[in-house]
Write a protein that holds these residues in place. Structure first.
Motif, PDB file in Angstrom:
ATOM      1  N   GLN A   1       0.856  -1.175   0.000  1.00 49.64           N
ATOM      2  CA  GLN A   1       0.000   0.000   0.000  1.00 49.64           C
ATOM      3  C   GLN A   1       0.903   1.239   0.000  1.00 49.64           C
ATOM      4  N   GLU A   2       0.448   2.313  -0.574  1.00 50.99           N
ATOM      5  CA  GLU A   2       1.207   3.557  -0.551  1.00 50.99           C
ATOM      6  C   GLU A   2       1.563   3.902   0.886  1.00 50.99           C
ATOM      7  N   GLY A   3       2.858   4.180   1.119  1.00 57.24           N
ATOM      8  CA  GLY A   3       3.329   4.513   2.452  1.00 57.24           C
ATOM      9  C   GLY A   3       3.812   3.336   3.275  1.00 57.24           C
ATOM     10  N   GLU A   4       3.592   2.121   2.790  1.00 58.55           N
ATOM     11  CA  GLU A   4       3.989   0.916   3.541  1.00 58.55           C
ATOM     12  C   GLU A   4       5.416   0.532   3.175  1.00 58.55           C
ATOM     13  N   SER A   5       6.350   0.766   4.050  1.00 57.53           N
ATOM     14  CA  SER A   5       7.765   0.496   3.787  1.00 57.53           C
ATOM     15  C   SER A   5       8.055  -1.005   3.762  1.00 57.53           C
TER      16      SER A   5
ATOM     17  N   LYS B   1       5.515   5.262  -3.149  1.00 53.50           N
ATOM     18  CA  LYS B   1       4.418   5.881  -3.886  1.00 53.50           C
ATOM     19  C   LYS B   1       4.099   5.004  -5.103  1.00 53.50           C
ATOM     20  N   PRO B   2       2.921   5.153  -5.686  1.00 52.50           N
ATOM     21  CA  PRO B   2       2.574   4.339  -6.860  1.00 52.50           C
ATOM     22  C   PRO B   2       3.610   4.418  -7.981  1.00 52.50           C
ATOM     23  N   GLU B   3       4.273   5.569  -8.122  1.00 54.13           N
ATOM     24  CA  GLU B   3       5.278   5.693  -9.190  1.00 54.13           C
ATOM     25  C   GLU B   3       6.541   4.867  -8.927  1.00 54.13           C
ATOM     26  N   ASP B   4       6.652   4.279  -7.758  1.00 58.29           N
ATOM     27  CA  ASP B   4       7.763   3.367  -7.467  1.00 58.29           C
ATOM     28  C   ASP B   4       7.488   1.965  -7.998  1.00 58.29           C
ATOM     29  N   SER B   5       6.282   1.724  -8.509  1.00 62.02           N
ATOM     30  CA  SER B   5       5.952   0.421  -9.073  1.00 62.02           C
ATOM     31  C   SER B   5       6.826   0.145 -10.284  1.00 62.02           C
ATOM     32  N   ALA B   6       7.505  -1.001 -10.274  1.00 62.96           N
ATOM     33  CA  ALA B   6       8.441  -1.374 -11.337  1.00 62.96           C
ATOM     34  C   ALA B   6       9.013  -2.736 -10.972  1.00 62.96           C
ATOM     35  N   THR B   7       9.838  -3.282 -11.844  1.00 57.18           N
ATOM     36  CA  THR B   7      10.639  -4.457 -11.505  1.00 57.18           C
ATOM     37  C   THR B   7      12.025  -3.982 -11.107  1.00 57.18           C
ATOM     38  N   TYR B   8      12.498  -4.471  -9.983  1.00 58.36           N
ATOM     39  CA  TYR B   8      13.825  -4.092  -9.485  1.00 58.36           C
ATOM     40  C   TYR B   8      14.780  -5.267  -9.687  1.00 58.36           C
ATOM     41  N   LEU B   9      15.868  -4.980 -10.388  1.00 57.70           N
ATOM     42  CA  LEU B   9      16.864  -5.998 -10.733  1.00 57.70           C
ATOM     43  C   LEU B   9      18.146  -5.750  -9.960  1.00 57.70           C
ATOM     44  N   CYS B  10      18.779  -6.826  -9.529  1.00 59.00           N
ATOM     45  CA  CYS B  10      20.134  -6.677  -9.020  1.00 59.00           C
ATOM     46  C   CYS B  10      21.075  -7.490  -9.891  1.00 59.00           C
ATOM     47  N   ALA B  11      22.321  -7.106  -9.910  1.00 61.06           N
ATOM     48  CA  ALA B  11      23.334  -7.783 -10.714  1.00 61.06           C
ATOM     49  C   ALA B  11      24.660  -7.723  -9.975  1.00 61.06           C
TER      50      ALA B  11
ATOM     51  N   PRO C   1      16.668 -12.504 -11.342  1.00 59.67           N
ATOM     52  CA  PRO C   1      15.428 -12.494 -12.129  1.00 59.67           C
ATOM     53  C   PRO C   1      14.530 -11.292 -11.855  1.00 59.67           C
ATOM     54  N   GLY C   2      14.794 -10.577 -10.759  1.00 56.60           N
ATOM     55  CA  GLY C   2      14.008  -9.375 -10.476  1.00 56.60           C
ATOM     56  C   GLY C   2      12.894  -9.584  -9.471  1.00 56.60           C
ATOM     57  N   THR C   3      12.466  -8.485  -8.860  1.00 45.20           N
ATOM     58  CA  THR C   3      11.281  -8.446  -7.990  1.00 45.20           C
ATOM     59  C   THR C   3      10.315  -7.442  -8.582  1.00 45.20           C
ATOM     60  N   ARG C   4       9.074  -7.905  -8.838  1.00 41.46           N
ATOM     61  CA  ARG C   4       8.022  -7.011  -9.370  1.00 41.46           C
ATOM     62  C   ARG C   4       7.328  -6.334  -8.220  1.00 41.46           C
ATOM     63  N   LEU C   5       7.474  -5.025  -8.126  1.00 44.57           N
ATOM     64  CA  LEU C   5       6.868  -4.255  -7.032  1.00 44.57           C
ATOM     65  C   LEU C   5       5.654  -3.497  -7.542  1.00 44.57           C
TER      66      LEU C   5
END
Lengths: 111, 114
Positions: A14-18, A79-89, A103-107
């Protein structure tokens, strides 16, 4: 075998939920750990590079940390604009410019 | 300053056809890369070029060839396309910057091999 895993596979907040995303690696020699953000249909966007255990870097609501076996990407008050897939390498010591990606985490951040 | 550009954006090939994916960067970076991205597998390195005139294999080079034409351009060629090469292809460039190495990616080429 050099390997990078990420958890969870998907995360809804949810927005604001760390929360935190995890990147674990088993490699023969680490020469750097990298975090990227990828939006649907686009190329990855560079966020951070971490080189040594204990190192931390911050950018807006994101903070990346590194230990000897894993890295965390902490997202504070998302925030909603933080929605994305986060990749590490990871960049390997003995492979020149070779990078191994997880493979990434879909947030998804819901308003 | 366009960053990393790739052409074409989308391509459909028949098995056995050949094509070249083009990549150019305007950041004066020495290193350039080609990756493929498949669902659930993450990005995998095909080839990279640490500097003009040099190329090296990555994790999945079979079925591909590359040319580092000059410092700006790095092309990827499929000589005889196979359905297993259906993927999204990303080009990237990098340079050591203050704070460490940063890799910059292009928008991708979506390839479908029938």
């Amino acid at each position: 075998e050099d390997q990078v895993t990420q958890s969870p596979e998907a995360l809804r907040l949810q927005e604001g939920e760390s929360s935190s995303l995890n990147c674990s690696y088993t490699v023969s020699g680490l020469r750097g750990l990298f975090w990227y953000r990828q939006d649907p249909g686009k190329g990855p966007e560079f966020l951070f590079t971490l080189y040594s255990a204990g190192e931390e870097k911050e950018k807006e609501r994101l903070k990346a940390t590194l230990t000897k076996k894993e890295s965390f990407l902490h997202i504070t008050a998302p925030k909603p604009e933080d929605s994305a897939t986060y990749l590490c390498a990871v960049r390997l010591v003995n492979y020149g410019q070779n990078f191994v990606f997880g493979p990434g985490t879909r947030l998804s951040v819901l308003p | 300053n366009a960053g990393v550009t790739q052409t074409p954006k989308f391509q459909v090939l028949k098995t056995g056809q050949s094509m070249t994916l083009q990549c150019a960067q305007d950041m004066n970076h020495n290193s350039m890369y080609w990756y493929r991205q498949d669902p659930g597998m993450g990005l995998r390195l095909i080839y990279y070029s640490a500097s003009e005139g040099t190329t090296d294999k990555g994790e999945v080079p079979n079925g591909y060839n590359v040319s580092r034409l000059n410092k700006r351009e790095f092309s990827l060629r499929l000589e005889s396309a196979a359905p297993s090469q259906t993927s999204v292809y990303f080009c990237a460039s990098s340079e050591e910057e203050r704070g460490g190495l940063a890799q910059y990616f292009g928008p991708g080429t979506r390839l479908l091999v029938l």
